[in-house]
Write an enzyme that holds these catalytic residues in place. Structure first.
Site, short mmCIF file in Angstrom:
data_model
loop_
_atom_site.label_atom_id
_atom_site.label_comp_id
_atom_site.label_asym_id
_atom_site.label_seq_id
_atom_site.Cartn_x
_atom_site.Cartn_y
_atom_site.Cartn_z
N ASP B 389 0.86 -1.16 0.00
CA ASP B 389 0.00 0.00 0.00
C ASP B 389 0.91 1.23 0.00
OD1 ASP B 389 -2.27 1.55 0.35
OD2 ASP B 389 -1.93 1.62 2.51
N GLU B 493 -1.46 21.08 -0.05
CA GLU B 493 -1.88 22.48 0.03
C GLU B 493 -1.77 22.96 1.48
OE1 GLU B 493 -5.86 23.44 -1.23
OE2 GLU B 493 -4.97 24.62 -2.83
N PHE B 534 -8.78 24.87 -9.99
CA PHE B 534 -7.93 23.80 -10.50
C PHE B 534 -8.75 22.84 -11.37
CE2 PHE B 534 -6.92 19.35 -9.89
CZ PHE B 534 -5.61 19.31 -10.32
N THR B 671 -2.28 1.33 -4.77
CA THR B 671 -2.75 2.42 -3.94
C THR B 671 -4.08 2.95 -4.45
OG1 THR B 671 -2.28 4.65 -3.21
CG2 THR B 671 -1.27 3.98 -5.26
N ASP B 673 -4.66 5.96 -4.25
CA ASP B 673 -4.36 7.35 -4.51
C ASP B 673 -4.31 7.66 -5.99
OD1 ASP B 673 -3.97 9.64 -3.09
OD2 ASP B 673 -2.41 8.72 -1.86
N ARG B 786 -5.46 4.20 -7.88
CA ARG B 786 -6.92 4.31 -7.88
C ARG B 786 -7.57 2.93 -7.87
NH1 ARG B 786 -9.34 8.32 -6.76
NH2 ARG B 786 -8.53 10.38 -7.24
N ASN B 815 -8.64 -0.64 3.89
CA ASN B 815 -8.71 -0.89 2.45
C ASN B 815 -7.68 -1.92 2.00
OD1 ASN B 815 -6.75 0.97 3.13
ND2 ASN B 815 -6.65 1.79 1.07
#
EC number: 7.6.2.1
Lengths: 344, 1079
Positions: B389, B493, B534, B671, B673, B786, B815
Site C-alpha cells: 500500500d 496544500e 484547478f 494504492t 491514490d 486508484r 482498504n
C-alpha cells in the site's frame, strides 16, 4: 506521564542472546591441515584396531559339528511324534588337533529355527516365570492349558519347544579309557535373568508349588524335575531353560550349553586328542528342514572368533588412508593452480 | 422462510420495519468468527481430519484396535494424534475467541436511531435496514446510509474514507434538496416515508444507482448521496441518514475478502510427500505380505510342531493378508505424525524470535513486531512479490514544506548534504519563527536565510509567501483554545499554507468575497475577485485579488511545465535558474509547484470579468468559453519561484526497497491514490528511476483500449529489447500465449508499468489478464493507482494463481484488508489508529523498513532451519523403519519388531527436545529390575542394556559406526569447499585473507539519486472547491459578506451543485486519461 516510559520499557523485548538469536555459534571450517590430520590419525587407529581384532579373533579356537545328518537314524525316529518315548542316542567321535587353552564353552547351534516369529516371541508369560503366579497363562496362546484345562507350567510356545538334547563330551585317552569331560551347568545365564527375571515360587518343595498345573505337551518331565542332580537348578531357575527362554533374534543362533570345569586333567583347557560327543537325540529339526550342531569354542576379550569387526576396522582404516591421500592430492593441485592464477 | 433467490434489487422503505422485514435483509450485525460454542467441536474436528496426516493416523488407530493385526499398542498412535489435534483446536479456539471479541466490540457500538419518533441509543447490531440514524462529528458510520440532511447548508457533509480507500482527504457528500429541508426536525424525519429502489449489495465503492420515491415524485440517487460504513464524519456537527445496506451487505464488508486458511509451500510439499510415502509404505507392506505367504506355505507349515495355528487360520494367503496390515502399522513411522507436531513447535519458536526481535521494535510507538500467525514463518524466506500500500505504509502521509526557490535563490538546503552547502550544518536548530504564538509547532525549517530575507523585507519573498497564503482552497477555523486550525482538502496544500503561516503570512479567515491574512503582524484583507479553479487539464490554480492599496493581482500556482509556458518573456534568466532548482528538488523526490503572479490593470480586469460573467450565463459551450477566458488572463506571468513539498516517506523505505529488489523481490505498489501521487512516491523511493528504459502508463477506458495499450507496451518492450540485443528490429512476432504457460522472458533493461484502477478493472477480465500479467512481470516496478480494495486482492490473486509465486501484501488500513487476506502472507502496519489491517494480518510491525529484517533474516533463517529439520526427520524415520523391513526377511515376515518401537515415539520426542540424558535414564528405567517386577509382561527387556553395554565388542561397533558415518560427510564438505566453493565460502576465505592483511576500514558508500525528472502538478486535489468557496455554500453565514464596489460573481445557487457534479464526473484526474474521480 511517568507511566509512559515504564510502559514502553515493558514492551521492549529483552536483550538476551537467546531472544535476539545471538547465541555464540561455531562453524567448523575444514582447513586442509586439520582435515588431513584427523583422517590420517583415524586411519592409523582403525588399522591398528583392525589388526588387533583380527589377531585376537584368530587366536580363538572353535569346533563345530553338525549332527543332524550324522545321527540320521535318530532324526528319522524323531520325525514321527509317536516315538517320543523311545530313547535314541548317538555318538560322534572327533579329533582335537590342538589344545584348547583357557575357558572352553560348549554351545548348541540351530539353523532355520525361527525363535523370532512374532507369535512365538509373544507366547510366554513373564508373570508366571517370575514366580508370582504360576497359573498366569493369559499370554501363552496356543499353549495355555492342557486338554483337561489345567494350566501349563511353563506355558507358551517358547517353553514348549525347549531344546532337550543332552550332550556329553568325553575324552578318549586311549581306546579303552574314556573320561567324561566335566562341564559346569551354572553361570550360563545373565545375572539379571537368574536373579530378576526368573524366580521360583518361594517354597521349599517345588512340586507342591506346581500342584494343579501340568507340564508342557512336548516335555517328558515337569519343570521341577529338570535337573535331578542339582535341586537348585530346577524350576524356573534351570539354566538351560533360562537360556532357551531368551529368544534369539535370528533364525540361526547358538546358545550356551555348558562351560568347562577346569579341574584335574583339564586345568589348562582341553588337551589335544580324541573326543566324542554322546548325544541323546530328542529335539526334532528335520521336520522344518532345520539343522543342529554342537560347538566348542574359546573366547577372547572381544568376543568369539568372528573376523567381521576386525575386517571392518581394517577396511575402514585402509579406505580412510586412501581418501586422505586423494584429498591431499586434490588440495595440492588446486593450491598450485590458485597460486599460478594469482601470479598471473 | 429463508430466501434462496439472489437479490436483484433492493426496495427499502424509510421508518417502516414491518415493510422491510418482508425482504429478509441482513441486519447490521457482523460475523467474522467461524465457530460458536456448540459448533466448535464438530466443525473443527471435521476441518482437522481433512488434513491428510490426521485422517491417515485415524485409520491407523482403527487398524491397531484390531487384535489380529495390531503389532503395536494403540496408545503409540493415539497420544501424538490427540496431542496434535488438541494443540490445533486450542489455537483455533483462541483465534476465534478474539474474532468474537472484536465482532462484539463493533456490534455493540452505539448509534442514535429514530424509533417511534424519538432518538434512541441503539447498538449497531440492532440497526435495521430502513432506519433513520443520526451521526455526529467524528463518528464512525454504522451502515451504508442515504444522506437525508445535515448541519451544513444545502445538506452537505464531509466524510473521511481512509478506511475504505486509504485516501485521507475529505470527501463531500450532499443530500437531495428535498430531503435536506427536513433538517434536524425529528417529527418530520419520523414521518419521512420515502421508498428507495436500488441495486443489490455489491462491492463497488464508487458506484451507486437508485431511485427515491417520495411524495409522488422520483429522485435519482447516485454515489454522492451515500455515506458508506467505515467512513468517519468530519467537519459536520450532525447528519441524518437512512440505512440502505446493513451488516454483511455493506460495501465495506462486501469488499473484505474471505478469510482463507493459509498454508506454506512446505506444508503443501509435505502433503504430497506424505502421499508418496504412503504409496511406498503400501509397496513395502505388499512385498512383506507376499514374503509372508511364501514363507508360511514353504517353511511355516513345517514349523507348526512348535507353534500351532488356530483353527481357521490355515491359509497362508490369509496370513499374508494379516501381515500386510501388521506391517502397515509397524512401518507407520515412515509417515511422520510427530513431524507435524514438531514443525508446529519449531514455527512457534520462530514466531517468538520475531516477537522478541529488538531490531523490529519501534520505540516511538512502543510497538514490537508481532507474529500473529505462527504457521507461516518459513514462507517468509520464499517471497517473490511484495504488494504494498502507499499511504501510511511507504509514506507517513505527512506533507512538509521542505525547500523553495525564490527569485533564483534556494532556501532550505538539506543540512548534511554535499560539501559546498555545509554552512547550515553549524546551526542545526530549526528556524525561530516570527510569530511564535501563531506558528504550527510541528513545522520545522532549517534554513535561517529565508527568515533573514523576510526580515530584510525582500519584496519577492514577501510576494511569494503571499501567494502561498492567498491562493488555495483551505478553510480556517478556530478551535476552543483559540488556535487556528486549517481544514485542508489536500495535504500538500495544507503544507504550503502552514509554511506561509510560520513565516509570518498567516491565513486567518475567508468569506466568499474576501481573504484575510496577517502579514508580519498586520491584518490585511484582500478582496477575492475571481477564483480560477484547478482542474486536471489546467493543472494550475489562480486567484485574482484586490489588495488594500487597490491593485489587482493575479496569483497563480501550478505545475511547472504548464506555468512556464505562461511566463512573460522577460523571465528567461530566472526561468532557467528556477528550472535547475526544480530539477534538483525533483531529484530528491520532492513534489514541486511553480509560483507566479501578474499585476492586472483595473480596466482590463473589468472587461475580462464581464466576459466571464457572460460565459457563465451562456448555455452553450460554457466550459470551453470559461476555459478560454482563464487561459486569456493567465499569461505574461512573472515567475516568483517554486516550492518543494515532501510527501514524507517512512523511515528507511528507500534502503529497504533497494535491498529487497537486490534480493530479486519484486515490489508492486497498489494504492487508492491518484496516479501522479503514486508515481511521485515511486520516484521518491527509487522504484522508478530516470535510468529506466521506459515507463508504460495504461489508462484505457474500455477493454479494447486497455488491451491495445498492453499489447503496444509489450511490443514496445520486446522491440526495444531486441534493439538492445541485436541492434536492429526483428519483425513482429505473434504472441499468442496461454495463460498458464507464461514464461518469464529475460528482459534487459528496466521497465515500469503504471496502471490505474479503471483500466485495471478491464485488464483483470479473463482474456486480457494474461497480457497484463506478462507485461507486469517483465517490468521491474508496477504501480497500480486508484484501485479499490477488492482490486488489490484480485491483483494479488492473479499473481498468486498464474505465476505460482509466493506473495506478501503489506498495508495499514481497512482498504488493505482484502489484499492482506488473499496474499500468502499479509503484513499489517501496527501502531496506527485503524486496527483492521493488523487484525487481518499474519505479521504486524510498525514500520515498512522492518520488512527487510522479517524477510531477509527471519524468513531466511526459518526456511533454512525448517529444511534442515525436515531432512533430518525423514532420514531418521527411514533409517528406523527400513530396519524393520530388512528384519522382516529374517523373522519369517511375521511382523515381529526388531527394536521396541512402542516406546520409540515417546523416546523420540524426548530425544528431539535435546536430552540424551533423559533418553538414557528412560532406557535404563525400562530395563530396570524394579519396573520388570511391577509389569513383567510389559517391560521384558530387563538386563538387555546392562548386558550389552558391558561388552567391549558393542563399544567397538559403536565407534566404528561413528567413524564410518562421520568421515564421508567430512570428505564431502572438504571437497565441496575446495572444488565448488559457495559464495559464502569465498567471502569467508576473503575475509580471512583481509583480516590477515589489514584491519577492516569502514567506508559506507553514500548514494544519492540524481534525477532530472520534474514532478507534475502534485496536488491530491479536486476541482470544484473553488466554486464552493466563491459561492460561499460551505461557509456558515456568521455575518453578511461585506458589499464591495465590484460586481459580485453570481452563480445560480440551485445549479452550483449540479455544476460541481458535472465537473467532477468530467474531471480528468490524471494527466488527461483517467476519466473518473471518486468523491
Amino acid at each position: 506521564m511517568e507511566e509512559t516510559p515504564q510502559h514502553c520499557l515493558s514492551r521492549l523485548p529483552d536483550n538476551s542472546a537467546l531472544k535476539q538469536q545471538e547465541l555464540p555459534a561455531h562453524r567448523l571450517y575444514f582447513t586442509a591441515r586439520r582435515v588431513l590430520f584427523v583422517f590420517f590419525t583415524t586411519g592409523i587407529f582403525c588399522l591398528c584396531m583392525g589388526i588387533i581384532l583380527i589377531l585376537s579373533a584368530r587366536s580363538t579356537q572353535e569346533i563345530e559339528i553338525n549332527y543332524t545328518r550324522i545321527c540320521a537314524n535318530c532324526a528319522k525316529l524323531r520325525e514321527n511324534a509317536s516315538n517320543f518315548d523311545k530313547e535314541c542316542t548317538c555318538s560322534i567321535p572327533f579329533y582335537l588337533s590342538g589344545k584348547m587353552m583357557g575357558n572352553v564353552y560348549m554351545y548348541y547351534k540351530l539353523y532355520g529355527f525361527y525363535q523370532n516369529l512374532y507369535r512365538y516371541v509373544r507366547s510366554r508369560s513373564n508373570r508366571q516365570l517370575v514366580g508370582k503366579d504360576v497359573k498366569a497363562v493369559e499370554d501363552c496362546a496356543p499353549f495355555k492349558m492342557s486338554d483337561n484345562k489345567t494350566p501349563i507350567v511353563p506355558c507358551g510356545a517358547i517353553a514348549n519347544s525347549m531344546f532337550n538334547d543332552t550332550i556329553i563330551l568325553s575324552h578318549n585317552i586311549n581306546s579303552s579309557v574314556q573320561i567324561k569331560v566335566p562341564m559346569l551347568k551354572s553361570g550360563l545365564t545373565w545375572w539379571t535373568d537368574k536373579y530378576v527375571k526368573f524366580q521360583n515360587p518361594s517354597s521349599k518343595n517345588l512340586a507342591d508349588e506346581f500342584r494343579g498345573t501340568t507340564k508342557p505337551p512336548n516335555w517328558p518331565k515337569p519343570i521341577y524335575d529338570l535337573d535331578k542332580k542339582d535341586p537348585r537348578n530346577n524350576g524356573f531357575l534351570n539354566d538351560d531353560f533360562i537360556v532357551w527362554m531368551r529368544a534369539a533374534a535370528f533364525p540361526t543362533f547358538k546358545k550356551l550349553y555348558g562351560r568347562l570345569n577346569r579341574t584335574h586333567h583339564f586345568i589348562e583347557g582341553l588337551p589335544a586328542g580324541n573326543y566324542s560327543f554322546n548325544i541323546t537325540y530328542n529335539f526334532p529339526v528335520t521336520r522344518f528342514q532345520g539343522e543342529k550342531s554342537v560347538v566348542l569354542s574359546t573366547l577372547t576379550w572381544c568376543g568369539g572368533n568372528s573376523l567381521f569387526l576386525g575386517l571392518a576396522y581394517t577396511v575402514t582404516g585402509a579406505i580412510t588412508w586412501l581418501v586422505s591421500f586423494a584429498m591431499m592430492a586434490i588440495h595440492i593441485t588446486l593450491k598450485n593452480k590458485q597460486m599460478s592464477f594469482f601470479h598471473q | 422462510m429463508f430466501c434462496f433467490m439472489v437479490e436483484m434489487e433492493r426496495i427499502v422503505k424509510a421508518n417502516d420495519r414491518e415493510y422491510n422485514e418482508k425482504f429478509q435483509y441482513a441486519d447490521n450485525r457482523i460475523h467474522t468468527s467461524k465457530y460458536n460454542i456448540l459448533t466448535f467441536l464438530p466443525i473443527n474436528l471435521f476441518e482437522q481430519f481433512q488434513r491428510v496426516a490426521n485422517a491417515y493416523f485415524l485409520c491407523l488407530l482403527i487398524l491397531q484396535l484390531i487384535p489380529e493385526i495390531s503389532s503395536l499398542t494403540w496408545f503409540t498412535t493415539i497420544v501424538p494424534l490427540v496431542l496434535v489435534i488438541t494443540m490445533t483446536a486450542v489455537k483455533d479456539a483462541t483465534d476465534d475467541y478474539f474474532r468474537h471479541k472484536s465482532d462484539n466490540q463493533v456490534n455493540n457500538r452505539q448509534s442514535e436511531v429514530l424509533i417511534d419518533s424519538k432518538l434512541q441509543n441503539e447498538k449497531w447490531m440492532n440497526v435495521k435496514v430502513g432506519d433513520i440514524i443520526k451521526l455526529e462529528n467524528n463518528q464512525f458510520v454504522a451502515a451504508d446510509l442515504l444522506l437525508l440532511s445535515s448541519s451544513e447548508p444545502h445538506g452537505l457533509c464531509y466524510v473521511e474514507t481512509a478506511e475504505l480507500d486509504g485516501e485521507t482527504n475529505l470527501k463531500v457528500r450532499h443530500a437531495l434538496s428535498v430531503t435536506s429541508e427536513l433538517g434536524a426536525d425529528i417529527n418530520r424525519l419520523a414521518r419521512f416515508d420515502g421508498i428507495v429502489v436500488c441495486e443489490a449489495p455489491n462491492n463497488k465503492l464508487d458506484k451507486f444507482m437508485g431511485i427515491l420515491s417520495w411524495k409522488d415524485s422520483k429522485h435519482s440517487l447516485n454515489n454522492e448521496k451515500i455515506i458508506l460504513r467505515g467512513c468517519i464524519l468530519r467537519n459536520t456537527s450532525w447528519c441524518f441518514g437512512m440505512v440502505i445496506f446493513a451488516g454483511p451487505d455493506t460495501k465495506l464488508m462486501q469488499n473484505s475478502g474471505k478469510t482463507k486458511f493459509k498454508r506454506t509451500s512446505i506444508d503443501r510439499l509435505m502433503n504430497t510427500l506424505v502421499l508418496w510415502i504412503f504409496g511406498f509404505l503400501i509397496c513395502l507392506g505388499i512385498i512383506l505380505a507376499i514374503g509372508n505367504s511364501i514363507w508360511e506355505s514353504q517353511i511355516g507349515d513345517q514349523f507348526r510342531t512348535f507353534l500351532f495355528w488356530n483353527e481357521g487360520e490355515k491359509s497362508s494367503v490369509f496370513s499374508g493378508f494379516l501381515t500386510f496390515w501388521s506391517y502397515i502399522i509397524i512401518l507407520n513411522t515412515v509417515v511422520p505424525i510427530s513431524l507435524y507436531v514438531s514443525m508446529e513447535v519449531i514455527r512457534l519458536g520462530h514466531s517468538y524470535f520475531i516477537n522478541w526481535d529488538r531490531k523490529m521494535y519501534y520505540s516511538r510507538k512502543a510497538t514490537p513486531a508481532e507474529a500473529r500467525t505462527t504457521t507461516l514463518n518459513e514462507e517468509l524466506g520464499q517471497i517473490e512479490y511484495i504488494f504494498s500500500d502507499k499511504t501510511g505504509t511507504l509514506t507517513q502521509n505527512i506533507m512538509t514544506f521542505k525547500r523553495c526557490s525564490i527569485n533564483g535563490r534556494i532556501y532550505g538546503e538539506v543540512p548534511d548534504d554535499l560539501d559546498q552547502k555545509t554552512e547550515i550544518t553549524q546551526e542545526k536548530e530549526p528556524v525561530d519563527f516570527l510569530v511564535k504564538s501563531q506558528a504550527d509547532r510541528e513545522f520545522q525549517f532549517f534554513d535561517h536565510n529565508l527568515m533573514e530575507s523576510i526580515k530584510m523585507g525582500d519584496p519577492k519573498v514577501h510576494e511569494f509567501l503571499r501567494v502561498l497564503a492567498l491562493c488555495h482552497t483551505v478553510m480556517s477555523e478556530e478551535n476552543s483554545a483559540g488556535e487556528l486550525i486549517y481544514q485542508v482538502q489536500s495535504p500538500d496544500e495544507g503544507a504550503l499554507v502552514t509554511a506561509a503561516r510560520n513565516f509570518g503570512f498567516i491565513f486567518k479567515s475567508r468569506t466568499p468575497e474576501t481573504i484575510t491574512i496577517e502579514e508580519l503582524g498586520t491584518l490585511v484583507t484582500y478582496q477575492l475577485l475571481a477564483f480560477l479553479d484547478f482542474n486536471n487539464t489546467r493543472k494550475r490554480m489562480s486567484v485574482i485579488v484586490r489588495n488594500p492599496e487597490g491593485q489587482i493581482k493575479l496569483y497563480s500556482k501550478g505545475a511547472d511545465t504548464i506555468l512556464f509556458e505562461k511566463l512573460h518573456p522577460s523571465n528567461e534568466v530566472l526561468l532557467s535558474l528556477t528550472s535547475d532548482h526544480l530539477s534538483e528538488f525533483a531529484g530528491e523526490g520532492l513534489r514541486t509547484l511553480a509560483i507566479a503572479h501578474r499585476d492586472l490593470d483595473d480596466k482590463y480586469f473589468k472587461e475580462w470579468h464581464k466576459m466571464l460573467e457572460d460565459a457563465n450565463a451562456a448555455t452553450e459551450e460554457r466550459d470551453e468559453r470559461i476555459a478560454g477566458l482563464y487561459e486569456e488572463i493567465e499569461r505574461d506571468l512573472m515567475l516568483l519561484g517554486a516550492t518543494a513539498v515532501e510527501d514524507k516517506l517512512q523511515e528507511g523505505v528507500i534502503e529497504t526497497v533497494t535491498s529487497l529488489s537486490l534480493a530479486n523481490i519484486k515490489i508492486w505498489v497498489l494504492t487508492g491514490d491518484k496516479q501522479e501521487t503514486a508515481i511521485n512516491i515511486g520516484y521518491a523511493c527509487n522504484m522508478l528511476t530516470d535510468d529506466m528504459n521506459d515507463v508504460f502508463v495504461i489508462a484505457g477506458n474500455n477493454a479494447v483500449e486497455v488491451r491495445e495499450e498492453l499489447r503496444k507496451a509489450k511490443e514496445n518492450l520486446s522491440g526495444q529489447n531486441r534493439n538492445v540485443s541485436n541492434g536492429h528490429v526483428v519483425c513482429e512476432k505473434k504472441q499468442q500465449l496461454e495463460l498458464d504457460s507464461i514464461v518469464e522472458e529475460t528482459v534487459t533493461g528496466d521497465y515500469a508499468l503504471i496502471i490505474n484502477g479503471h483500466s485495471l478493472a478491464h485488464a483483470l477480465e479473463s482474456d486480457v489478464k494474461s497480457d497484463l500479467l506478462e507485461l507486469a512481470c517483465m517490468c521491474k516496478t508496477v504501480v497500480c493507482c486508484r484501485v479499490t480494495p477488492l482490486q488489490k486482492a484480485q491483483v494479488v490473486e492473479l499473481v498468486k494463481k498464474y505465476r505460482n509465486a509466493v506473495t506478501l501484501a503489506i498495508g495499514d488500513g481497512a482498504n488493505d484488508v482484502s489484499m492482506i487476506k488473499s496474499a500468502h502472507i499479509g503484513v499489517g502496519i501496527s501502531g496506527q489508529e485503524g486496527l483492521q489491517a493488523v487484525l487481518a494480518s499474519d505479521y504486524s510491525f510498525a514500520q515498512f523498513r522492518y520488512l527487510q529484517r522479517l524477510l531477509l533474516v527471519h524468513g531466511r533463517w526459518s526456511y533454512f532451519r525448517m529444511c534442515k529439520f525436515l531432512c533430518y526427520f525423514f532420514y531418521k524415520n527411514f533409517a528406523f523403519t527400513l530396519v524393520h523391513f530388512w528384519f522382516g526377511f529374517f523373522c519369517a515376515f511375521s511382523a515381529q519388531i526388531a527394536l521396541d518401537t512402542s516406546y520409540w515415539t515417546f523416546i523420540n520426542h524426548v530425544f528431539i527436545w535435546g536430552s540424551i540424558a533423559v533418553y538414557f535414564s528412560i532406557l535404563f528405567t525400562m530395563h530396570s529390575n524394579g519396573i520388570f517386577g511391577i509389569f513383567p509382561n510389559q517391560f521384558p527387556f530387563v538386563g538387555n542394556a546392562r548386558h550389552s553395554l558391558t561388552q567391549k565388542c558393542i563399544w567397538l561397533v559403536i565407534l566404528l559406526t561413528t567413524v564410518a558415518s562421520v568421515l564421508p560427510v567430512v570428505v564431502f564438505r572438504f571437497l565441496k569447499v575446495n572444488l565448488y566453493p559457495t559464495l559464502s565460502d569465498q567471502i569467508r576465505r576473503w575475509q580471512k585473507a583481509q583480516k590477515k592483511a589489514r584491519p577492516p576500514s569502514s567506508r559506507r558508500p553514500r548514494t544519492r539519486r540524481s534525477s532530472s525528472r520534474r514532478s507534475g502538478y502534485a496536488f491530491a486535489h479536486q476541482e470544484g472547491y473553488g466554486e464552493l468557496i466563491t459561492s460561499g455554500k460551505n461557509m456558515r453565514a456568521k455575518n453578511p459578506p461585506p458589499t464591495s464596489g465590484l460586481e459580485k460573481t453570481h452563480y445560480n445557487s440551485t445549479s452550483w451543485i449540479e455544476n460541481l457534479c458535472k465537473k467532477t464526473t468530467d474531471t480528468v484526474s490524471s494527466f488527461g486519461q483517467d476519466k473518473t474521480v471518486k468523491l
